[in-house]
Design an enzyme around this catalytic site. Structure first.
Site, PDB file in Angstrom:
ATOM      1  N   HIS A  73       0.824  -1.226   0.000  1.00  0.00           N
ATOM      2  CA  HIS A  73       0.000   0.000   0.000  1.00  0.00           C
ATOM      3  C   HIS A  73       0.856   1.274   0.000  1.00  0.00           C
ATOM      4  O   HIS A  73       0.356   2.351  -0.292  1.00  0.00           O
ATOM      5  CB  HIS A  73      -0.925   0.052   1.220  1.00  0.00           C
ATOM      6  CG  HIS A  73      -1.982  -1.007   1.217  1.00  0.00           C
ATOM      7  ND1 HIS A  73      -2.822  -1.202   0.153  1.00  0.00           N
ATOM      8  CD2 HIS A  73      -2.330  -1.933   2.153  1.00  0.00           C
ATOM      9  CE1 HIS A  73      -3.648  -2.214   0.428  1.00  0.00           C
ATOM     10  NE2 HIS A  73      -3.361  -2.673   1.631  1.00  0.00           N
ATOM     11  N   ASP A  83      -2.454 -10.596  -2.115  1.00  0.00           N
ATOM     12  CA  ASP A  83      -3.031 -10.030  -0.897  1.00  0.00           C
ATOM     13  C   ASP A  83      -4.490  -9.658  -1.201  1.00  0.00           C
ATOM     14  O   ASP A  83      -4.810  -9.265  -2.317  1.00  0.00           O
ATOM     15  CB  ASP A  83      -2.233  -8.773  -0.501  1.00  0.00           C
ATOM     16  CG  ASP A  83      -2.665  -8.202   0.837  1.00  0.00           C
ATOM     17  OD1 ASP A  83      -1.942  -8.406   1.831  1.00  0.00           O
ATOM     18  OD2 ASP A  83      -3.720  -7.540   0.894  1.00  0.00           O
ATOM     19  N   HIS A 124      -6.115  -7.199  -0.476  1.00  0.00           N
ATOM     20  CA  HIS A 124      -6.274  -5.778  -0.792  1.00  0.00           C
ATOM     21  C   HIS A 124      -5.514  -5.422  -2.070  1.00  0.00           C
ATOM     22  O   HIS A 124      -4.511  -6.052  -2.395  1.00  0.00           O
ATOM     23  CB  HIS A 124      -5.738  -4.913   0.357  1.00  0.00           C
ATOM     24  CG  HIS A 124      -6.383  -5.192   1.682  1.00  0.00           C
ATOM     25  ND1 HIS A 124      -5.806  -6.010   2.626  1.00  0.00           N
ATOM     26  CD2 HIS A 124      -7.554  -4.762   2.197  1.00  0.00           C
ATOM     27  CE1 HIS A 124      -6.602  -6.069   3.685  1.00  0.00           C
ATOM     28  NE2 HIS A 124      -7.667  -5.324   3.450  1.00  0.00           N
ATOM     29  N   ASP A 134      -4.130 -12.601   3.535  1.00  0.00           N
ATOM     30  CA  ASP A 134      -5.404 -12.176   4.116  1.00  0.00           C
ATOM     31  C   ASP A 134      -6.620 -12.530   3.263  1.00  0.00           C
ATOM     32  O   ASP A 134      -7.743 -12.197   3.616  1.00  0.00           O
ATOM     33  CB  ASP A 134      -5.390 -10.675   4.471  1.00  0.00           C
ATOM     34  CG  ASP A 134      -4.728  -9.825   3.419  1.00  0.00           C
ATOM     35  OD1 ASP A 134      -4.477 -10.323   2.309  1.00  0.00           O
ATOM     36  OD2 ASP A 134      -4.463  -8.632   3.710  1.00  0.00           O
TER      37      ASP A 134
HETATM   38  C1  X5A Z   1      -1.111  -4.981   4.024  1.00  0.00           C
HETATM   39  C2  X5A Z   1      -2.550  -4.997   4.333  1.00  0.00           C
HETATM   40  C3  X5A Z   1      -4.491  -3.765   5.037  1.00  0.00           C
HETATM   41  C4  X5A Z   1      -4.872  -2.408   5.491  1.00  0.00           C
HETATM   42  C5  X5A Z   1      -6.307  -2.370   5.935  1.00  0.00           C
HETATM   43  C6  X5A Z   1      -6.633  -1.048   6.558  1.00  0.00           C
HETATM   44  N1  X5A Z   1      -3.094  -3.843   4.698  1.00  0.00           N
HETATM   45  N2  X5A Z   1      -7.991  -0.983   6.998  1.00  0.00           N
HETATM   46  O1  X5A Z   1      -3.189  -6.045   4.289  1.00  0.00           O
HETATM   47 ZN    ZN Z   2      -4.035  -6.934   2.727  1.00  0.00          ZN
END
Ligand code: X5A
Ligand code: ZN
Length: 649
Positions: free
Chosen positions: A154, A194, A196, A287
């Protein structure tokens, strides 16, 4: 034969006498020191990398790998993808002058915490991925896994976010391409599985055709973290990099092995074959794993091992895994082990699965293929009808109380709904655009628990915390008080369940049976508020951020709730108050309440989730609501609670 330390040489691990592949590992306890400043719990916790390391040792797998010491990244390498200012900020985080400013700095960033050890951990995380990448590119290792934190994908050029400080994988990719021409790495495939979107990595190589960035993630029309359009499949790169950015944006949670493998088989693998990378860097967040508290997906260790195995056909198996997210300790340890076993070519994997992808998965895959086939001819063919009919229906659950409408009608409405939200989003991307529209619509929010006490309910509107509550509420963005309050009874069953809740601590809290039953009666306090405020109440009730780009209940969803009597919006489908029930109308304004879903109700009924009398503070608030609302005397209110708490479902 066990090997440890920075040893080299041939590793004869296999009983067949076959030469094992050399798999590098980096783990360093120092990265565990990055933690919340006040000891508060956080999903991105030090134990994440500890449990992975312990699992690899316990399974006897780390002993068969080449274990390397960690390294700090060099500033000049970090600056290949980050600004000088950003590198300096992270560098100086642990200095004395920053001791008092760290919390302030962190609070101004999105989803970041910092302590005195964050700087060193960030340098080690990035440097360790660089080190493994260098050795794999050189051929000193066949592949490797950098078990690092903080994660990286991110992190943007000039900004830390989403638990990430430096973009570890991007630094390593840029290092190979720009600093090490001697290694002959000209094309890098970055795979980001991931859950995200890898927004930072995408931006860093947006115009760079040397890096093919592939990210598969929950997107949900831009509502899933990191919210916005960046993760959409329309984002294909620009300039020379056009076509070298591929997003597979799930439009719902719950995706599992079948969905991911379908994306592999019908997008990633054919494209990788055409691109023919010299090395693969894997942003290996776990995740999307089954059991993850943030991801909501269902990828198994087996699923991860098949995805990884399929990548080993490319770049002579030169794969560098770098840990990103993953917040269920058990899931990430097992998934990591499964992956390292694949890197070691430990066991045969038969890629067979009985499960089918979701219908929406095929929709997404087809959209991606269509958008990218101009750049990747292998995506041009239409998927066969037979293939895409291997599907399970998209799991948006409807509770139908009338037989007059079939499920098909409901699906039609839902399809319309999703189209609506896509269109709205494209036309109008202002952050809070939905609020103005929904502020014009009134609804009755029918409360039946502690919210019947007005001061407690006002916490959700004006923010704050009344006596007995463990946590403050942020309130709605529109802080105007309810326009009207009326009391009514409805034919639903009140009951109390759960072990504990964030607001009240140990003890049950109230739920209403999502289905009506005319033998039951529930007392409800109706607040007339706007649909915007209702969204904010719903989010707070479910522990979600109210500051979202899209409403949970928009006008189409409200319409649907009115027609179907209950809906389960995807954004809250896994939360305690995941069912929005329409109880009818009052003065032509719809009456909405929120309670558990029918499937959770069944779990309460079977005892899988405990029924439990309310927590003391909760019961007191509940009683005050009924008494001050003029519904009951204190004794009657107590009797009402006792009866609900003691009558079996
Ligand atoms: C690296 C990662 C997730 C951030 C979530 C914030 N970040 N709500 O999985
Ligand atoms: Zn993530």
């Amino acid at each position: 034969m066990a090997m440890a330390g920075e040893s080299s040489g041939i590793n004869y691990g296999d009983c067949d006498g076959k030469v094992e592949r050399k798999v590098g590992l980096i783990y360093d306890e120092t990265m565990c020191k990055h933690d919340t400043p006040d000891g508060e719990d956080h999903p991105e916790c030090p134990d994440r990398i500890r449990v992975i390391w312990e699992m690899l040792q316990l399974a006897g797998v780390s002993q068969r790998c080449v274990v390397l010491g960690s390294s700090k990244a060099e500033d000049k390498h970090l600056q290949l993808v980050h600004t000088k200012d950003h590198v300096n900020l992270v560098k100086t985080l642990s200095t004395k002058q920053k001791d008092y400013r760290r919390n302030k700095i962190a609070s101004q960033l999105n989803s970041i915490y910092l302590n005195g050890a964050s700087s060193e951990a960030a340098y080690l995380a990035a440097g360790s991925v660089v080190k493994v990448a260098e050795k794999v590119a050189q051929g000193e290792l066949d592949s490797g896994f950098a078990i690092v934190r903080p994660p990286g994908h991110h992190a943007e050029t000039d900004e830390a976010m989403g638990f990430c400080l430096f973009n570890n994988v991007a630094v390593a990719a840029s290092y190979l391409l720009n600093e090490r021409p001697d290694l002959g790495v000209n094309k890098i495939l970055i795979v980001d599985w991931d859950v995200h979107h890898g927004n930072g990595t995408q931006k860093m190589f947006w115009k760079d055709p040397r890096v093919l960035f592939f990210s598969v993630h929950r997107h949900e029309y831009g509502s899933f973290y990191p919210a916005g359009d960046d993760g959409d499949y329309d984002m294909v790169g620009e300039g020379l990099g056009e076509g070298f950015n591929i997003n597979v944006p799930w439009d719902q949670g719950r995706c599992g092995d079948a969905d991911y493998l379908a994306a592999w088989d019908h997008i990633l693998i054919p494209v990788a074959r055409e691109f023919n990378p010299d090395i693969i860097l894997l942003s290996a967040g776990f995740d999307a794993a089954i059991g993850d508290p943030l991801g909501g997906c269902r990828v198994t260790p087996y699923g991860y091992s098949v995805m990884l195995k399929k990548l080993m056909e490319f770049a002579h198996g030169k794969i560098v895994m770098a840990l990103e997210g993953g917040y269920n300790l058990d899931s990430i340890a097992k998934s990591s082990l499964a992956c390292v076993q694949v890197l070691l070519e430990d066991k045969e994997i038969q890629a067979s699965s009985e499960a089918y992808p979701f219908e929406s998965t095929w929709r997404v895959i087809q959209a991606v293929r269509k958008r990218l086939c101009a750049y990747w001819p292998s995506l041009a063919d239409e998927l066969s009808w037979k293939l895409i009919n291997q599907k399970v229906p998209t799991p948006i659950i409807l509770i139908s109380s009338s037989d007059s409408e079939t499920e098909d009608d409901a699906q039609g409405l839902l399809d319309q709904m999703s189209k609506l939200s896509i269109e709205n989003h494209q036309v109008d991307t202002a952050r809070t655009s939905w609020r103005a529209d929904l502020a014009k619509v009134d609804v009755w929010y029918a409360s039946f628990g502690s919210n019947m006490w007005k001061p407690r309910f006002l916490c959700y509107i004006q923010g704050g915390q009344v006596d007995g509550m463990k946590k403050a509420c942020v309130g709605s963005m529109d802080k105007s008080p309810p326009k009207e309050i009326v009391w009514k009874t409805f034919p639903h069953r009140l009951f109390f369940g759960r072990e504990s809740s964030a607001s009240w601590g140990v003890g049950g809290v109230g739920f209403a049976n999502p289905l009506a039953n005319h033998n039951d009666q529930i007392h409800m306090c109706l607040y007339r508020i706007t649909l915007e405020q209702f969204n904010d109440v719903l989010c707070q009730e479910n522990g979600l951020n109210v500051d979202t780009d899209l409403p949970v209940i928009d006008l189409a969803a409200l319409q649907l709730a009115e027609n179907k009597s209950a809906i389960i919006p995807e954004a809250v489908s896994n939360s305690w108050y995941g069912s929005v029930v329409c109880l009818g109308k009052e003065c032509d304004i719809p009456i909405l309440t929120m309670t558990c879903t029918l499937s959770v109700f069944e779990k309460f009924k079977s005892g899988e989730i405990p029924l439990r009398p309310p927590a003391k503070a909760y019961a007191n608030t509940f009683i005050r609501g009924l008494v001050e609302g003029g519904r009951f005397s204190a004794e009657e209110a107590e009797a009402y609670i006792d009866k609900a708490a003691s009558t079996p479902l």
